[in-house]
Design a protein around this motif. Structure first.
Motif, short mmCIF file in Angstrom:
data_model
loop_
_atom_site.label_atom_id
_atom_site.label_comp_id
_atom_site.label_asym_id
_atom_site.label_seq_id
_atom_site.Cartn_x
_atom_site.Cartn_y
_atom_site.Cartn_z
N UNK A 122 -15.22 1.43 5.98
CA UNK A 122 -14.14 2.03 6.77
C UNK A 122 -13.32 0.94 7.46
N UNK A 123 -12.02 1.08 7.35
CA UNK A 123 -11.08 0.27 8.14
C UNK A 123 -10.61 1.21 9.24
N UNK A 124 -11.17 1.04 10.44
CA UNK A 124 -10.90 2.00 11.51
C UNK A 124 -9.49 1.87 12.05
N UNK A 125 -8.99 0.65 12.12
CA UNK A 125 -7.66 0.45 12.66
C UNK A 125 -7.48 -0.97 13.13
N UNK A 126 -6.46 -1.17 13.95
CA UNK A 126 -6.06 -2.50 14.38
C UNK A 126 -5.83 -2.51 15.89
N UNK A 156 0.82 -1.21 0.00
CA UNK A 156 0.00 0.00 0.00
C UNK A 156 0.85 1.25 0.00
N UNK A 157 1.90 1.26 0.81
CA UNK A 157 2.80 2.41 0.84
C UNK A 157 3.51 2.58 -0.50
N UNK A 158 3.96 1.48 -1.09
CA UNK A 158 4.64 1.55 -2.39
C UNK A 158 3.73 2.15 -3.45
N UNK A 191 -3.32 4.92 11.71
CA UNK A 191 -2.27 5.36 10.81
C UNK A 191 -2.66 5.22 9.35
N UNK A 192 -1.70 5.51 8.48
CA UNK A 192 -1.94 5.53 7.04
C UNK A 192 -2.51 4.22 6.48
N UNK A 193 -2.09 3.05 6.95
CA UNK A 193 -2.65 1.82 6.38
C UNK A 193 -4.17 1.72 6.50
N UNK A 194 -4.75 2.32 7.54
CA UNK A 194 -6.20 2.21 7.73
C UNK A 194 -6.99 2.88 6.61
N UNK A 195 -6.44 3.93 6.05
CA UNK A 195 -7.13 4.61 4.96
C UNK A 195 -6.64 4.23 3.58
N UNK A 196 -5.72 3.28 3.52
CA UNK A 196 -5.11 2.91 2.24
C UNK A 196 -6.05 2.01 1.43
N UNK A 198 -10.43 -3.77 12.86
CA UNK A 198 -11.76 -3.24 13.17
C UNK A 198 -12.28 -2.51 11.94
N UNK A 199 -13.43 -2.97 11.44
CA UNK A 199 -13.98 -2.41 10.21
C UNK A 199 -15.44 -2.03 10.38
N UNK A 200 -15.91 -1.15 9.52
CA UNK A 200 -17.32 -0.80 9.44
C UNK A 200 -17.78 -1.04 8.02
N UNK A 201 -18.68 -1.99 7.86
CA UNK A 201 -19.30 -2.27 6.56
C UNK A 201 -20.50 -1.33 6.46
#
Length: 196
Positions: free
Chosen positions: A159-163, A68-70, A140-145, A97-100
Motif C-alpha cells: 500500500x502507498x498510503x499517501x504523501x 499514471x494518470x495518462x 488522492x488517485x496517485x496513491x492507488x495508481x 508513506x508506504x506499507x510493505x
C-alpha cells in the motif's frame, strides 16, 4: 492539561501551497522517523516504509503522477496532466508513506499492517508539529495508481498510503472547526442473546 494532550489538540494540517523553505534537513528528520517507528505494531512486522523526496526528485515524482494518470485515462487533457505533475512542487519536502505487506501472516492481517503505517504517519505529523514545521498528509488517485506504486518499488499487495508534504508555514493557520467528540461515542451494551 498534559503537554502531550495539548500537542494533540493543537495539531492540524497546513495547506500544502503555504509550505516553503526551510524544510527539515536529515538531522531534523531523525527524531521524526524515530517517532514514526514507535507506532503500535502487532507482531513487530514493521511494515512502514518512508521515502524522502526533495529538490529535483519532486519534478520526477510529478512526471510519475502524470504518467499514471495518462495510463489510467488516455483521454486526460494536457492541462490535467500538467496540473497533476505540479502537485509535488507545492512544498519543499515530501515523504511517501508506504506499507510493505506481509501476505498471509498467521496473526496480522493486511489491514492491521496498513493501520500501523498510518499510525506511523500520525506520529510523524505530531513530531513535525512539535519541531515547528507545517505538514499535511495527502493521498488522492496517485496513491492507488499501479504505475506510481511501481515507481516506489511496491508490489500489488503493498500500500502507498499517501504523501506528507512538509515545510515552514508561510501564513498563519486558521483554526479548523472540529466536531464534538461526544457525537461519535456511545457505550455498547452486549446483546442479550448471540446466535450460535
Amino acid at each position: 492539561m498534559q503537554p502531550i494532550i495539548e500537542a494533540l489538540m493543537r495539531r492540524q494540517s497546513t495547506k500544502a501551497t503555504t509550505l516553503v523553505e526551510p524544510a527539515p534537513d536529515d538531522a531534523a528528520l531523525a527524531p521524526v522517523f524515530a517517532a514514526a517507528v514507535r507506532a503500535p505494531d502487532h507482531g513487530a512486522i514493521r511494515p512502514y516504509r518512508f521515502r524522502i523526496i526533495r529538490g529535483a526528485a519532486r519534478n520526477e515524482l510529478g512526471r510519475v503522477f502524470a504518467e499514471g494518470l495518462r495510463r489510467r485515462k488516455p483521454d486526460a487533457t494536457a492541462e490535467d496532466l500538467e496540473a497533476l505533475a505540479a502537485k509535488p512542487l507545492r512544498s519543499p519536502l515530501i515523504i511517501a508513506i508506504m506499507a510493505k505487506i506481509v501476505p498471509n501472516h498467521p496473526k496480522v492481517p493486511p489491514v492491521e499492517q496498513v493501520i500501523t503505517a498510518g499510525m506511523a504517519a500520525q506520529n510523524m505529523l505530531l513530531a513535525l508539529d512539535a519541531l515547528g514545521y507545517g505538514a499535511v498528509f495527502l493521498s488522492g488517485a496517485p496513491s492507488g495508481d499501479p504505475h506510481v506504486k511501481q515507481a516506489f518499488g511496491l508490489e500489488d499487495q503493498d500500500a502507498l498510503l499517501g504523501f506528507v508534504y512538509i515545510g515552514t508555514a508561510s501564513e498563519e493557520r486558521r483554526e479548523k472547526k472540529r466536531p464534538d467528540a461526544a457525537a461519535f461515542v456511545a457505550t455498547w451494551d452486549a446483546p442479550l442473546t448471540v446466535d450460535a
